[in-house]
Design a protein around this motif. Structure first.
Motif, PDB file in Angstrom:
ATOM      1  N   TRP A   1       0.363  -1.481   0.445  1.00 44.04           N
ATOM      2  CA  TRP A   1      -0.360  -0.062   0.070  1.00 44.04           C
ATOM      3  C   TRP A   1       0.781   1.708  -0.520  1.00 44.04           C
ATOM      4  O   TRP A   1       1.944   1.212   0.754  1.00 44.04           O
ATOM      5  N   TYR A   2       0.514   2.444  -1.096  1.00 44.13           N
ATOM      6  CA  TYR A   2       1.440   3.525  -0.585  1.00 44.13           C
ATOM      7  C   TYR A   2       0.162   4.335  -0.837  1.00 44.13           C
ATOM      8  O   TYR A   2      -1.086   4.582  -1.789  1.00 44.13           O
ATOM      9  N   GLN A   3       1.018   6.027  -0.392  1.00 39.99           N
ATOM     10  CA  GLN A   3       0.152   6.595  -0.166  1.00 39.99           C
ATOM     11  C   GLN A   3       0.893   8.022  -1.291  1.00 39.99           C
ATOM     12  O   GLN A   3       1.778   8.597  -1.433  1.00 39.99           O
ATOM     13  N   GLN A   4      -0.303   8.615  -2.134  1.00 42.49           N
ATOM     14  CA  GLN A   4       0.364   9.378  -2.807  1.00 42.49           C
ATOM     15  C   GLN A   4      -0.960  10.912  -2.940  1.00 42.49           C
ATOM     16  O   GLN A   4      -1.555  10.688  -3.376  1.00 42.49           O
ATOM     17  N   ALA A   5      -0.211  12.146  -1.982  1.00 44.34           N
ATOM     18  CA  ALA A   5       0.017  12.869  -2.676  1.00 44.34           C
ATOM     19  C   ALA A   5       0.421  14.053  -3.957  1.00 44.34           C
ATOM     20  O   ALA A   5       0.987  13.628  -4.661  1.00 44.34           O
ATOM     21  N   LEU A   6      -1.122  14.300  -4.618  1.00 47.78           N
ATOM     22  CA  LEU A   6      -0.938  15.481  -5.157  1.00 47.78           C
ATOM     23  C   LEU A   6       0.302  15.948  -5.848  1.00 47.78           C
ATOM     24  O   LEU A   6       1.668  16.898  -4.441  1.00 47.78           O
ATOM     25  N   GLY A   7       1.152  15.751  -6.628  1.00 48.04           N
ATOM     26  CA  GLY A   7       2.092  15.774  -7.563  1.00 48.04           C
ATOM     27  C   GLY A   7       3.423  15.717  -6.873  1.00 48.04           C
ATOM     28  O   GLY A   7       4.531  15.464  -6.555  1.00 48.04           O
ATOM     29  N   GLN A   8       3.330  14.401  -6.002  1.00 50.51           N
ATOM     30  CA  GLN A   8       4.775  13.699  -5.144  1.00 50.51           C
ATOM     31  C   GLN A   8       4.179  12.411  -5.544  1.00 50.51           C
ATOM     32  O   GLN A   8       3.466  11.890  -6.436  1.00 50.51           O
ATOM     33  N   GLY A   9       5.362  11.615  -5.763  1.00 48.44           N
ATOM     34  CA  GLY A   9       5.892  10.251  -5.362  1.00 48.44           C
ATOM     35  C   GLY A   9       4.850   9.606  -4.382  1.00 48.44           C
ATOM     36  O   GLY A   9       4.559   9.818  -3.741  1.00 48.44           O
ATOM     37  N   PRO A  10       4.489   8.384  -5.006  1.00 52.42           N
ATOM     38  CA  PRO A  10       3.939   6.804  -4.273  1.00 52.42           C
ATOM     39  C   PRO A  10       4.719   6.920  -2.398  1.00 52.42           C
ATOM     40  O   PRO A  10       6.142   6.618  -2.544  1.00 52.42           O
ATOM     41  N   GLU A  11       4.570   7.180  -1.872  1.00 52.02           N
ATOM     42  CA  GLU A  11       4.941   7.002  -0.298  1.00 52.02           C
ATOM     43  C   GLU A  11       4.575   5.604   0.154  1.00 52.02           C
ATOM     44  O   GLU A  11       3.428   5.827   0.243  1.00 52.02           O
ATOM     45  N   PHE A  12       5.407   4.405   0.913  1.00 53.99           N
ATOM     46  CA  PHE A  12       5.217   2.983   1.634  1.00 53.99           C
ATOM     47  C   PHE A  12       4.832   3.595   2.110  1.00 53.99           C
ATOM     48  O   PHE A  12       4.851   4.433   3.424  1.00 53.99           O
ATOM     49  N   LEU A  13       3.115   2.264   2.872  1.00 58.19           N
ATOM     50  CA  LEU A  13       2.901   2.666   3.694  1.00 58.19           C
ATOM     51  C   LEU A  13       2.621   1.188   4.551  1.00 58.19           C
ATOM     52  O   LEU A  13       3.224   1.591   5.195  1.00 58.19           O
ATOM     53  N   THR A  14       3.291   0.123   3.652  1.00 54.26           N
ATOM     54  CA  THR A  14       2.895  -1.413   3.792  1.00 54.26           C
ATOM     55  C   THR A  14       3.071  -2.202   3.837  1.00 54.26           C
ATOM     56  O   THR A  14       2.556  -2.092   2.634  1.00 54.26           O
ATOM     57  N   TYR A  15       3.423  -3.218   3.519  1.00 52.04           N
ATOM     58  CA  TYR A  15       3.803  -4.225   2.903  1.00 52.04           C
ATOM     59  C   TYR A  15       3.336  -6.277   3.339  1.00 52.04           C
ATOM     60  O   TYR A  15       3.375  -5.900   4.561  1.00 52.04           O
ATOM     61  N   PHE A  16       3.151  -6.459   3.088  1.00 49.79           N
ATOM     62  CA  PHE A  16       2.175  -8.500   2.630  1.00 49.79           C
ATOM     63  C   PHE A  16       3.374  -8.882   2.127  1.00 49.79           C
ATOM     64  O   PHE A  16       3.534  -8.607   0.817  1.00 49.79           O
ATOM     65  N   GLN A  17       3.681  -9.978   2.781  1.00 46.46           N
ATOM     66  CA  GLN A  17       4.172 -11.359   2.023  1.00 46.46           C
ATOM     67  C   GLN A  17       2.658 -12.203   2.794  1.00 46.46           C
ATOM     68  O   GLN A  17       2.787 -12.952   3.399  1.00 46.46           O
ATOM     69  N   ASN A  18       2.161 -12.531   1.393  1.00 44.19           N
ATOM     70  CA  ASN A  18       1.207 -13.400   1.995  1.00 44.19           C
ATOM     71  C   ASN A  18      -0.035 -12.991   2.915  1.00 44.19           C
ATOM     72  O   ASN A  18      -0.385 -11.784   2.620  1.00 44.19           O
ATOM     73  N   GLU A  19      -0.259 -13.578   3.978  1.00 48.15           N
ATOM     74  CA  GLU A  19      -0.823 -12.798   4.678  1.00 48.15           C
ATOM     75  C   GLU A  19      -0.088 -12.062   6.203  1.00 48.15           C
ATOM     76  O   GLU A  19      -0.964 -11.331   6.910  1.00 48.15           O
ATOM     77  N   ALA A  20       1.037 -12.804   6.421  1.00 46.89           N
ATOM     78  CA  ALA A  20       2.014 -11.972   6.735  1.00 46.89           C
ATOM     79  C   ALA A  20       2.274 -10.374   6.504  1.00 46.89           C
ATOM     80  O   ALA A  20       2.970 -10.054   5.483  1.00 46.89           O
ATOM     81  N   GLN A  21       2.232  -9.729   7.892  1.00 49.11           N
ATOM     82  CA  GLN A  21       2.308  -8.016   7.286  1.00 49.11           C
ATOM     83  C   GLN A  21       3.774  -8.378   7.992  1.00 49.11           C
ATOM     84  O   GLN A  21       4.286  -7.701   8.531  1.00 49.11           O
ATOM     85  N   LEU A  22       4.664  -7.543   6.770  1.00 51.45           N
ATOM     86  CA  LEU A  22       6.002  -8.022   7.411  1.00 51.45           C
ATOM     87  C   LEU A  22       6.573  -6.272   7.503  1.00 51.45           C
ATOM     88  O   LEU A  22       8.160  -6.203   8.481  1.00 51.45           O
ATOM     89  N   ASP A  23       6.535  -5.013   7.078  1.00 47.37           N
ATOM     90  CA  ASP A  23       6.549  -3.809   6.803  1.00 47.37           C
ATOM     91  C   ASP A  23       5.478  -3.036   7.678  1.00 47.37           C
ATOM     92  O   ASP A  23       4.261  -2.665   6.203  1.00 47.37           O
ATOM     93  N   LYS A  24       5.476  -2.584   8.297  1.00 46.31           N
ATOM     94  CA  LYS A  24       3.930  -1.599   8.499  1.00 46.31           C
ATOM     95  C   LYS A  24       4.553  -0.109   8.844  1.00 46.31           C
ATOM     96  O   LYS A  24       4.156   0.303   9.645  1.00 46.31           O
ATOM     97  N   SER A  25       5.723   0.201   9.193  1.00 47.41           N
ATOM     98  CA  SER A  25       6.824   1.461   8.869  1.00 47.41           C
ATOM     99  C   SER A  25       6.108   2.938   8.960  1.00 47.41           C
ATOM    100  O   SER A  25       6.058   3.536   9.319  1.00 47.41           O
ATOM    101  N   GLY A  26       5.967   2.332   7.462  1.00 44.09           N
ATOM    102  CA  GLY A  26       5.531   3.731   7.079  1.00 44.09           C
ATOM    103  C   GLY A  26       4.074   4.234   7.392  1.00 44.09           C
ATOM    104  O   GLY A  26       3.201   5.102   6.732  1.00 44.09           O
ATOM    105  N   LEU A  27       2.864   3.294   8.163  1.00 43.72           N
ATOM    106  CA  LEU A  27       2.053   3.877   8.724  1.00 43.72           C
ATOM    107  C   LEU A  27       1.830   5.126   9.475  1.00 43.72           C
ATOM    108  O   LEU A  27       2.932   5.505  10.402  1.00 43.72           O
TER     109      LEU A  27
END
Lengths: 110, 114
Positions: B34-60
């Motif tokens: 999942w990414y968040q993209q503000a107007l005129g900006q690049g996508p910013e990382f929110l979180t990452y899943f590998q299958n059902e496991a949420q391995l990185d949520k540092s961007g929330l």
């Protein structure tokens, strides 16, 4: 934190001219990807570079990865109106997470 | 399916409301982002899943943001008590492999908080 800087922010070129966007990181990247986002669209993958000094070509597009794996560039030869959009580099620092650059918005003057 | 789909495509929420954004990745893709993209900006990382496991949520951005992928396919990003600064396009992407690999993005959900 780990950041990826991209310049220029905007580029306006006459159709037929060349275009280059540059991407820089303060720390070594494990790999770098390039994406294109058309106005109102979503990012579309173009290419991934992994090796130091790697150069890849896709028709009029040439991608380079620096020797130190801290910078990259995308060069488009003889731009066409279909090249319009924002070009993003996205770096990986050794994990699954991609850090996107700020993007370079390319507009073409017919 | 042919690609990553997201719903709704547009969402208007009043400040303080909860929202849920859905992502259907490409079938068989292991990784989901999942990414968040503000107007005129690049996508910013929110979180990452590998299958059902949420391995990185540092961007929330805060504990108002929550994501899940309970069966390793469809994912939902939930935002509680929405604030105006949450207004952005929320992009979902999936990739086939575990290691860094090309990501296929969905069309995004444009969230406007009034």
């Amino acid at each position: 934190g780990q950041q990826v800087m991209q310049i220029p922010q905007y580029q306006h070129v006459q159709e037929g001219e060349d275009f280059t966007t540059y991407c820089n990181s303060s720390t070594t990247l494990s790999n770098i990807q390039w994406y294109k986002q058309r106005p109102g669209g979503h990012p579309v993958f173009l290419i991934q570079l992994v090796k130091s000094g790697e150069v890849k070509k896709q028709k009029r597009l040439t991608f380079q990865f620096g020797e130190a794996k801290k910078n990259s560039s995308l060069h488009i030869t003889a731009t066409q109106t279909t090249d319009v959009g924002t070009y993003f580099c996205a770096g990986s620092f050794g994990n699954e997470k991609l850090t996107f650059g700020t993007g370079t918005r390319l507009t073409i003057i017919p | 399916g042919a690609g990553v789909s997201q719903s709704p495509r547009y969402k208007v929420a009043k400040r303080g409301q909860d929202v849920a954004l859905r992502c259907d990745p490409i079938s068989g893709h292991v990784s989901l982002f999942w990414y968040q993209q503000a107007l005129g900006q690049g996508p910013e990382f929110l979180t990452y899943f590998q299958n059902e496991a949420q391995l990185d949520k540092s961007g929330l951005p805060s504990d108002r943001f929550f994501a899940e992928r309970p069966e390793g396919s469809v994912s939902t990003l939930k935002i509680q008590r929405t604030q105006q600064e949450d207004s952005a396009v929320y992009l979902c992407a999936s990739s086939l492999e575990v290691a860094s690999y090309e990501q296929y993005f969905g069309p995004g959900t444009r969230l406007t908080v009034t």
